[in-house]
Design an enzyme around this catalytic site. Structure first.
Site, PDB file in Angstrom:
ATOM      1  N   GLU A   1     107.132  49.094 -13.931  1.00  7.66           N
ATOM      2  CA  GLU A   1     107.202  48.617 -12.539  1.00  7.66           C
ATOM      3  C   GLU A   1     108.222  47.489 -12.383  1.00  7.66           C
ATOM      4  OE1 GLU A   1     102.385  49.087 -11.656  1.00  7.66           O
ATOM      5  OE2 GLU A   1     103.286  47.118 -11.926  1.00  7.66           O
TER       6      GLU A   1
ATOM      7  N   CYS B   1     116.603  20.933   7.521  1.00  8.19           N
ATOM      8  CA  CYS B   1     116.164  19.540   7.450  1.00  8.19           C
ATOM      9  C   CYS B   1     115.111  19.347   6.368  1.00  8.19           C
ATOM     10  CB  CYS B   1     115.636  19.120   8.811  1.00  8.19           C
ATOM     11  SG  CYS B   1     116.842  19.456  10.093  1.00  8.19           S
TER      12      CYS B   1
END
Ligand SMILES: *Cc1c(COP(=O)(O)O)cnc(C)c1O
Length: 451
Positions: free
Chosen positions: A299, A370
């Site tokens: 996977e 920010c």
């Protein structure tokens, strides 16, 4: 924190030439600059704008083939189920479906995306510690290949649901082998203190219970010990040895074990870390699980989708701070969060041939968001770059676009697929209207008032 441990701070960063040489889908041209397959990034930026994610179909195909080839060369019967969460773009999924890969999904959305991209339900595995009843219903309705259960509670819930729907769920039991994959604490999953899987000791009794309950057909064991595993094969070997021990014990009790899900996690060299190869992984599987002669499943997510992708960004301005030079980009942590979240290192290449060849000096590479955490790199050797200059963040194809947010009201970036000399936008840049769509002002806030 484990992540920087494999990045030796005493070692200098690889230079631009080294970064390029290790990534065969990229090249630098005297006129066109940094190029993905046959498409110059400057052309994509002119057509699509920045920031933009750019994926190489050729690199995706090569990596898919390397994995299936490694299993075959190691004498293993097996299948590769791409972990969709690494990159859910439909075009990426389609390229991988074209290589015969199945999918490992962890949500209804990923299951829908895999199906929409043409991956057959018979090649889809559903993993995750908190599948909702709605998700399980969908998985049963689609008759997917396998549902990996992660707790006794989920086993009971799925049995009741499947029986009530007149279905039989093929289920794997995810077992937590309690091994240390020696990766970043936020992406290790195979320790006993992690939320994933059931304890090794509890597995035999639960597996027997799975075989006895209505609506369930146990088909095998699953393990996934973490992500970005670069510390060699020791952790994988330890986990798979436990898996072999458990499978042998279950078979000896007459319980059905038809296949072994070996998980993902194979790491990639973001800087120049030594990274394991698919051959090494297949060798570790063959050495531990080979004698059982059962089909194995892989996977991988990052190993397939990471290196083929990059994030293309523009310099907004170069700011001289107190003793530091800042390169402020139009990409930010809302686009690529890995540096802020995992202290990740991404290669950063200038796109123009002149910038590529220019003298470098240390710079902090930051976005406009920010937050101080909106820092992609500190003290990185980069040339002086003018506003509008393009840079590429390498190996950003996995856990890149999928982890983006609209923080600071920044639209999700466009996604582009390159295939040879062709390229196409495979996801439009989000509009500001699209971010606002669905927001409502309740009547009591607006009645009788003038906005
Ligand atoms: C995330 C995940 C994967 C893929 O991990 P990578 O590190 O991207 O290879 C595979 N299996 C499961 C169950 C996962 O949760």
């Amino acid at each position: 924190m484990a992540s920087p441990l494999l990045l030796d701070p005493a070692q200098p960063d690889p230079d631009f030439g080294d970064l390029l040489a290790a990534r065969p889908h990229l090249s630098m041209h005297a006129l066109d600059g940094l190029t993905v397959e046959e498409v110059p990034l400057a052309r994509i930026a002119a057509a699509v704008g920045t920031p933009a994610w750019v994926y190489s179909a050729g690199a995706l195909r090569r990596r898919a083939r390397a994995l299936t080839g490694a299993l075959k060369s190691a004498g293993l019967r097996g299948s590769v189920h791409y972990a969709v969460k690494a990159n859910t773009n439909l075009a990426v999924l389609r390229v991988l479906a074209g290589e015969g890969l199945g999918a490992d999904v962890v949500s209804e959305g990923e299951l829908r995306a895999a199906r929409a991209a043409g991956i057959p339900a018979s090649e889809i595995v559903f993993s995750g510690v908190g599948k909702t009843e709605r998700e399980l219903r969908l998985a049963l309705g689609e008759d997917i290949a396998q549902i990996n259960v992660e707790s006794a509670e989920e086993v009971e819930m799925l049995s009741a649901l499947a029986a009530s729907l007149g279905r039989v769920a093929r289920i794997g039991l995810r077992v937590n082998p309690d091994v240390d994959a020696k990766t970043h604490a936020k992406i290790t999953t195979g320790r006993s203190e992690n939320k994933f899987g059931v304890a090794f000791e509890d597995a035999p009794a639960l597996y027997a219970r799975m075989a006895a309950l209505p609506g369930l057909r146990p088909v095998g064991i699953a393990m996934h010990i973490g992500s970005q595993i670069t510390a060699g094969m020791a952790a994988y070997r330890a986990a798979y040895a436990r898996m072999a021990e458990l499978a042998t014990a279950l078979l000896a009790r007459g319980l059905p074990v038809e296949q072994l899900d070996c998980g993902g996690g194979l790491g990639i060299p973001y800087r120049d870390e030594p990274a394991p190869t698919p051959e090494a992984l297949a060798g570790a599987i063959a050495a531990t699980l080979g004698p059982l002669n059962l089909p194995v499943m892989l996977e991988p997510g990052r190993w397939i989708a990471g290196p083929p992708g990059l994030l293309l960004a523009s310099v907004v301005l170069q700011k001289q701070g107190t003793g530091r030079r800042f390169l402020v980009l139009d990409a930010a942590m809302n686009d690529l969060v890995r540096p802020a979240m995992y202290d990740a290192w991404h290669g950063i290449l200038p796109v123009s041939p002149r910038d590529f060849a220019a003298a470098t000096a240390p710079a902090d590479v930051v976005g406009p968001v920010c937050e101080t955490g909106d820092t992609f790199a500190r003290g990185r050797a980069l040339p002086s770059l003018q506003p509008g200059a393009l840079v590429a963040f390498l190996d950003a194809g996995a856990y890149g676009a999928v982890m983006s947010s609209t923080y600071n009201m920044r639209p999700l970036a466009a996604e582009v697929l390159v295939d040879g000399a062709r390229f196409a936008v495979v996801r439009d840049r989000q509009t500001h209207d699209a971010i606002l769509a669905g927001q409502r002002l309740p009547g009591w806030l607006t009645e009788g008032t003038q906005p």
